[in-house]
Design an enzyme around this catalytic site. Sequence first.
Site, PDB file in Angstrom:
ATOM      1  N   TRP A  38       0.469  -1.404   0.314  1.00 31.55           N
ATOM      2  CA  TRP A  38       0.077   0.166  -0.485  1.00 31.55           C
ATOM      3  C   TRP A  38       0.622   1.240   0.154  1.00 31.55           C
ATOM      4  CZ3 TRP A  38       0.053   3.801   3.815  1.00 31.55           C
ATOM      5  CH2 TRP A  38      -0.829   4.658   3.471  1.00 31.55           C
TER       6      TRP A  38
ATOM      7  N   SER B 237       2.492  -7.004   2.125  1.00 28.02           N
ATOM      8  CA  SER B 237       1.171  -6.392   3.155  1.00 28.02           C
ATOM      9  C   SER B 237       0.055  -6.397   1.662  1.00 28.02           C
ATOM     10  CB  SER B 237       1.957  -5.393   2.994  1.00 28.02           C
ATOM     11  OG  SER B 237       0.629  -4.086   3.438  1.00 28.02           O
ATOM     12  N   MET B 238      -0.484  -4.958   1.230  1.00 28.70           N
ATOM     13  CA  MET B 238      -1.985  -5.589   0.325  1.00 28.70           C
ATOM     14  C   MET B 238      -1.412  -6.092  -0.641  1.00 28.70           C
ATOM     15  SD  MET B 238      -3.421  -1.865  -1.251  1.00 28.70           S
ATOM     16  CE  MET B 238      -5.364  -2.345  -2.220  1.00 28.70           C
TER      17      MET B 238
ATOM     18  N   ASP C 295       6.108  -6.695  14.180  1.00 28.93           N
ATOM     19  CA  ASP C 295       5.661  -5.917  13.177  1.00 28.93           C
ATOM     20  C   ASP C 295       3.706  -4.928  13.574  1.00 28.93           C
ATOM     21  OD1 ASP C 295       3.910  -5.160  10.900  1.00 28.93           O
ATOM     22  OD2 ASP C 295       4.554  -6.668   9.421  1.00 28.93           O
TER      23      ASP C 295
ATOM     24  N   HIS D 113       7.417  -4.203   9.942  1.00 27.91           N
ATOM     25  CA  HIS D 113       7.183  -4.047   8.492  1.00 27.91           C
ATOM     26  C   HIS D 113       7.685  -3.984   7.454  1.00 27.91           C
ATOM     27  CE1 HIS D 113       2.880  -4.910   6.732  1.00 27.91           C
ATOM     28  NE2 HIS D 113       2.754  -3.482   6.396  1.00 27.91           N
TER      29      HIS D 113
END
Length: 306
Positions: free
Chosen positions: A63, A129-130, A253, A282
């Site tokens: 993202w 992630s995304m 994270d 993260h």
Amino acid sequence: MNRRTMLMSTAGTALAAAGSSAIAAKPVPSVQPLADFVAANDGAQLYTKEWGAGAPVLFVHSWGMNGDMWQYQIVDLAERDLRCITYDRRGHGRSEQPSSGYDIDTLADDLARVIDAHQLTDVTLVGHSMGGAEIVRYLTRHGGTRVARIVLLAPTTPCLQQSADNPDGVPAQAFEALRSLWRHDFPSWVADNAKPFFVPDTSDAMMRWGTDMLLRTSLPVAIECNRTLTTADFRAEMRAIATPALVLHGDADASAPLPLTGAKSAKLLPNCELKVYPGAPHGLFITHAAQVNADIMQFIDRTRAA
């Protein structure tokens, strides 16, 4: 397909300007950077880039970032006989910014267009992630015939938002409050949350590089993608994915806590291995790049032999 050669590196440009005869005598290297645009179903132009030759690996960024976030993977893996492909999600980086299409189905369709345009088969999909969510929806929407394996780094799957059957999720009101804060001062929020994304010994220059990339994504796109990300529920469809999968996740994270995301994702995917990085945040693709690269390579080699 028309391809545009990428800008030469700083060193290469300097040597070319010097007009060295030695350069003309050198053979053309087998690994050359290539760039092109792929048209999405609605015509939006998606910027893609590839480096290397060999088995294909397609990287799907997180993202707010763009395909450049993967350069510490590409510089290593392209030297290990892998063809590394990245693309900028619509609204991000050098891709077009349409006013619509930020739902998960359209984003998965965009991924499909990149796979088709680059004629990828037996491909490894790597998402952070995304990006992991887009990979999951691609597999359940388009099938896995072209995909050999998937690697999810710190995924936000399977379901972030709290509900009656997801009690440890984040309340919807908290996400709305976050987006309201962004509407007031997004750069301040990015600055305040930069350090938890990295580790204490990450250089200030590296942190600036990452935050500058994030801030180049427009606020409307960041908000729409966040809304898509935080309201999606992939629990049912993840159970149907038989593709070999590897989840890499740090236990420090703060953005996608391991118990809510990576651990649950690994349990839902039928053919999945979970590897936890102690102390990793993260941004493990930067802070633990050498370990991430080695694990991706080992996973490819192991599943090839299976």
